[in-house]
Scaffold this active site. Sequence first.
Site, PDB file in Angstrom:
ATOM      1  N   GLY A 124     -12.103  32.631 -19.701  1.00 40.51           N
ATOM      2  CA  GLY A 124     -12.172  32.100 -21.065  1.00 40.51           C
ATOM      3  C   GLY A 124     -12.314  33.233 -22.066  1.00 40.51           C
ATOM      4  NE  ARG A 145     -10.713  28.995 -17.091  1.00 36.60           N
ATOM      5  CZ  ARG A 145     -11.807  29.527 -17.643  1.00 36.60           C
ATOM      6  NH1 ARG A 145     -12.430  30.523 -17.046  1.00 36.60           N
ATOM      7  NH2 ARG A 145     -12.289  29.075 -18.786  1.00 36.60           N
ATOM      8  CG  ASP A 168     -19.530  33.612 -13.014  1.00 41.17           C
ATOM      9  OD1 ASP A 168     -18.517  33.185 -13.608  1.00 41.17           O
ATOM     10  OD2 ASP A 168     -20.436  32.863 -12.605  1.00 41.17           O
ATOM     11  CB  THR A 178     -18.293  34.384 -20.721  1.00 46.53           C
ATOM     12  OG1 THR A 178     -18.526  32.961 -20.795  1.00 46.53           O
ATOM     13  CG2 THR A 178     -19.541  35.022 -20.152  1.00 46.53           C
ATOM     14  CG  ASP A 197     -19.716  29.634 -20.651  1.00 49.62           C
ATOM     15  OD1 ASP A 197     -19.457  29.051 -21.713  1.00 49.62           O
ATOM     16  OD2 ASP A 197     -18.987  29.565 -19.638  1.00 49.62           O
ATOM     17  CG  ASP A 241     -22.370  31.778 -17.377  1.00 48.95           C
ATOM     18  OD1 ASP A 241     -21.831  32.810 -17.835  1.00 48.95           O
ATOM     19  OD2 ASP A 241     -21.726  30.895 -16.791  1.00 48.95           O
ATOM     20  NE  ARG A 259     -18.494  28.823 -16.218  1.00 46.77           N
ATOM     21  CZ  ARG A 259     -18.311  29.943 -15.565  1.00 46.77           C
ATOM     22  NH1 ARG A 259     -17.346  30.025 -14.693  1.00 46.77           N
ATOM     23  NH2 ARG A 259     -19.061  30.981 -15.775  1.00 46.77           N
TER      24      ARG A 259
HETATM   25  O1  F6P Z   1     -16.279  29.931 -19.743  1.00 47.41           O
HETATM   26  C1  F6P Z   1     -15.943  29.686 -21.058  1.00 47.41           C
HETATM   27  C2  F6P Z   1     -15.579  28.238 -21.255  1.00 47.41           C
HETATM   28  O2  F6P Z   1     -15.214  28.041 -22.607  1.00 47.41           O
HETATM   29  C3  F6P Z   1     -16.646  27.235 -20.825  1.00 47.41           C
HETATM   30  O3  F6P Z   1     -17.657  27.065 -21.782  1.00 47.41           O
HETATM   31  C4  F6P Z   1     -15.824  26.014 -20.588  1.00 47.41           C
HETATM   32  O4  F6P Z   1     -16.426  25.151 -19.650  1.00 47.41           O
HETATM   33  C5  F6P Z   1     -14.535  26.575 -20.023  1.00 47.41           C
HETATM   34  O5  F6P Z   1     -14.458  27.919 -20.458  1.00 47.41           O
HETATM   35  C6  F6P Z   1     -13.296  25.840 -20.449  1.00 47.41           C
HETATM   36  O6  F6P Z   1     -12.218  26.433 -19.825  1.00 47.41           O
HETATM   37  P1  F6P Z   1     -10.689  26.111 -20.165  1.00 47.41           P
HETATM   38  O7  F6P Z   1     -10.427  26.695 -21.532  1.00 47.41           O
HETATM   39  O8  F6P Z   1      -9.938  26.786 -19.099  1.00 47.41           O
HETATM   40  O9  F6P Z   1     -10.581  24.628 -20.187  1.00 47.41           O
END
Ligand code: F6P
Length: 347
Positions: free
Chosen positions: A18, A79, A110, A133, A135, A137, A179
Site C-alpha cells: 500500500g 502487491r 511487513d 505504510t 497502518d 503496524d 488492515r
Molecule cells: O496497508 C495499507 C492499507 O491501506 C491498509 O490499511 C488496508 O487494509 C489495505 O492497505 C488496503 O489494500 P488495497 O489498497 O490493496 O485494497
Amino acid sequence: MQKNIQTVKKIAILTSGGDAPGMNAAIRAIVIAAQHYHLEVTGFYAGFNGLIDDVSVPLGLKDVSHIIHRGGTILKSARCPAMETTLGIAQATSTLLKAQIDALIVIGGDGSFTGLIALQKQWSGQVIGIPGTIDNDIDGTDFTIGFSTAINTAIEAIDKIRDTAEAFERIFIVELMGRHSGHIAFNVGIACAAEQIISFENFSFDKNANHNEAEKLKALAKEIKQAQANRHASYIIVLAENLWRGGASALAQQLQTIAKIDCTPCILGHVQRGGSPVAKDRILATKMGVAAVQAIISGQSNIMIAEQSNTIAHVALPIAIMHQQGVSESLVQAQENILALTAQHLS
Ligand code: F6P
C-alpha cells in the site's frame, strides 16, 4: 561510515505494498544521499514486479526535484504474490545480477519486508527496508512513513462529518483503514472525540461464536440509547476495517434492526492513503532515506531503518516482521477514561 564506499557502486529502490504519503520524500532523500556518495541509483517500478519483469529507470537529482510534497509514489507500487514463489525470487535475483546492483532499498510494510528477506537468501547484495505504510503496524519503529498524514486526513474528514452530524443530530459510523491494527482508529477516534471506538484492541470477537457478536451489538445499542436519552446531539462511532462482519454498512443495518437506531455509515477508504504528506512524514522519510544510504555505505544488510525516541535505529528485518506493533495500552485506557468521565457528566 566510509568502510564500504569503494565496493558499492550501484543501488536500487522500489516502493511496495500500500502506498503511503512520504514515499516520494524517501526516494528523494535516497537519491540525494546516493549522489553524495557517488552511487548510481536505479528505480524499479511497481514494487517487486519491476524486479521480476525487469522494468526500471535511472534516478538522478532532476528526477526527484519537487516531489517531496507529492502523495503516492513516482515509482508506482503493487502487491506481488509472485515473490512468494521460487520462480519469482529467481527472476528478481536474475534482474539484480544483470543490472549489477550492489544494494536494494525497499520502502513498504511487513509483506514487502518478507519478500526482501526471501530475496536476500538467494542474492548476495545488501538489503535495507524503510517502513512505509499508513497502518503504523511495524514493530521496532515508533512511526512508519505515511501514518501521520493518514490520521490527519481522517481527522479532517471526521471533523466535517461532525458538522453535519450535529446539524441533523445524526449517528455516524465511520470506517477507517488499518488492515488488522487499530493505530489509525484509536488515534483518529481520540482526536475527533468520537463517542465510540470499535477496534481490535477493545472489541475483540470470538469469530466462531455468533452469539458473541449479538451480545456486543446489544451492548452498543444500549450505550447509544443511554448517551442519546438526555440530549440532542451528534454521535460518532469510529470502526476499524476488517473487524465487524460486513463493515460499517452491516453494523448500521443491524443497529436499525435490533434497536431501531438510525445510523449513517461512511467508509473513508483510500482517501486516507492519498494527499500531500504532512511535515512529520516528510521529515521522517528524509531522515530514513539518508540513513538507508549511510547504512549501505557502512556495510550493513538485512536491516530496517527505524526511528526510536526520535533517534534513527537499525532493526534486524526478521525481528521487524515477527510481531505487529500494537496500539499502546495507555491510548486504549485514555479513550476508556474519557468515555467514563463524559458519561458521568451527561448522566
Ligand atoms: O496497508 C495499507 C492499507 O491501506 C491498509 O490499511 C488496508 O487494509 C489495505 O492497505 C488496503 O489494500 P488495497 O489498497 O490493496 O485494497
